[in-house]
Design a protein around this motif. Sequence first.
Motif, short mmCIF file in Angstrom:
data_model
loop_
_atom_site.label_atom_id
_atom_site.label_comp_id
_atom_site.label_asym_id
_atom_site.label_seq_id
_atom_site.Cartn_x
_atom_site.Cartn_y
_atom_site.Cartn_z
N ARG A 89 33.50 27.45 -12.10
CA ARG A 89 32.45 26.43 -12.16
C ARG A 89 32.95 25.09 -11.61
O ARG A 89 32.18 24.33 -11.02
CB ARG A 89 31.92 26.32 -13.58
N ARG A 90 34.22 24.81 -11.76
CA ARG A 90 34.77 23.61 -11.12
C ARG A 90 34.67 23.73 -9.60
O ARG A 90 34.28 22.79 -8.90
CB ARG A 90 36.24 23.43 -11.51
N LEU A 91 35.00 24.91 -9.07
CA LEU A 91 34.97 25.13 -7.63
C LEU A 91 33.55 25.11 -7.09
O LEU A 91 33.29 24.59 -5.99
CB LEU A 91 35.65 26.46 -7.29
N HIS A 117 46.50 22.30 -5.83
CA HIS A 117 45.90 23.43 -6.55
C HIS A 117 44.43 23.57 -6.18
O HIS A 117 43.93 24.69 -5.97
CB HIS A 117 46.06 23.21 -8.05
N PHE A 118 43.74 22.44 -6.07
CA PHE A 118 42.33 22.46 -5.69
C PHE A 118 42.16 23.09 -4.31
O PHE A 118 41.32 23.98 -4.12
CB PHE A 118 41.77 21.04 -5.69
N ALA A 119 42.92 22.64 -3.33
CA ALA A 119 42.79 23.15 -1.97
C ALA A 119 43.07 24.65 -1.90
O ALA A 119 42.36 25.40 -1.22
CB ALA A 119 43.72 22.38 -1.04
N ARG A 136 39.97 27.45 -1.19
CA ARG A 136 39.97 28.34 -0.03
C ARG A 136 39.89 29.81 -0.47
O ARG A 136 39.21 30.62 0.17
CB ARG A 136 41.22 28.11 0.80
N SER A 137 40.55 30.13 -1.55
CA SER A 137 40.50 31.51 -2.05
C SER A 137 39.09 31.88 -2.50
O SER A 137 38.64 33.00 -2.28
CB SER A 137 41.49 31.66 -3.22
N GLN A 138 38.38 30.92 -3.11
CA GLN A 138 37.04 31.19 -3.63
C GLN A 138 35.99 31.19 -2.54
O GLN A 138 35.10 32.04 -2.52
CB GLN A 138 36.68 30.12 -4.68
N GLN A 153 36.64 21.96 5.85
CA GLN A 153 35.74 22.79 6.64
C GLN A 153 34.34 22.85 6.02
O GLN A 153 33.34 22.82 6.74
CB GLN A 153 36.32 24.20 6.79
N MET A 154 34.27 22.91 4.68
CA MET A 154 32.94 22.92 4.05
C MET A 154 32.23 21.59 4.27
O MET A 154 31.04 21.56 4.54
CB MET A 154 33.05 23.22 2.56
#
Length: 326
Positions: A266-268, A299-301, A305-307, A314-315
């Motif tokens: 949900r954070r992502l 950690h966010f980056a 990208r994994s999610q 890019q988004m």
Amino acid sequence: MPSLAPCAVNRIATDAFPASQRLDQWEAYNASFLVGLRCSSFSDEGLKARQSNMAVGQLALADIDGNAHVIERTPQLVRQHPKESVFVSLVLSSGAFFYQEHSCLHLVPGDLVIYDTRHAYLFGFTHQMHQFLVDTPADWFYRDCSRAQLPGPIRIAGEAGSGRVLNHAFKNLVGDAMARPEGVDQDRMQFEACDLLRAMMAGEAAGSSALRASHLLAARAHIDEHLHRHSMDAHEVATAAGVSLRHLNRLLQAEGRSVTQLILERRLERAAMELRQAALNRYSIAEIAYRCGFASQAHFARTFRSQHGMTPTQMREQPGRHRASI
């Protein structure tokens, strides 16, 4: 902060046409705004129906009411008017029946039916009817809401169990959007619709109870309200939901996630929503990460990208981002 954008609403009322033209006008309108279908009415006054349609991001909402009638999406119409969608229909009034893929479902007010428009179906209403319908792209539904292709129509009964809780939340979500199209947060609407549909499909597979649904909705509401707090953890969420952490993790097993994973997802999702808003360009990516509860930009980056299969940059640079004011 929510991004509010007015949504255009298209409407039709068959009262505006002579009785002899109502079915043709209704079918033509639906072919343009919803799906190719054939309609039949056995009333002496002909079809008396109204429909409002509104696009909300990838989703399309419809509010439909009318007298008793039957709609068909025949194999021929499936070929003539292809539609790559999964429909979610909540029956608000009238008894109804739904036939597709050798399954015949009997529906009562409060029931919800989920079905794939790539297969022919028959949908009939026995009395004065009212329904909310959400048109979801098939690729979106099967990627984000369901692990597997629908084996046929799925009925979510609304009289008891998790269906009562989830269908009521679905009714409020769609009803609020249709009542106030001038202030719909489109990303938020899609996020919540996906969450409800995922919970419905998981509950259907697990034989979920009303209590389970209530605990999970409470957990998600607490997470969403406190996403900005870096200190929020799984124990806090379980306490807010009124259960132990062990029990809440067990409830989430049907969805293939833990409480900790749910918080991260949900954070992502919130970060992705904010990155898609051109009005939030004044915030750096690091600031958006912080606003969504990430203490570490690295950690966010990495998790973003994994999610989402792309970096936050890019988004943010994707074309067609919302430019509504906040």
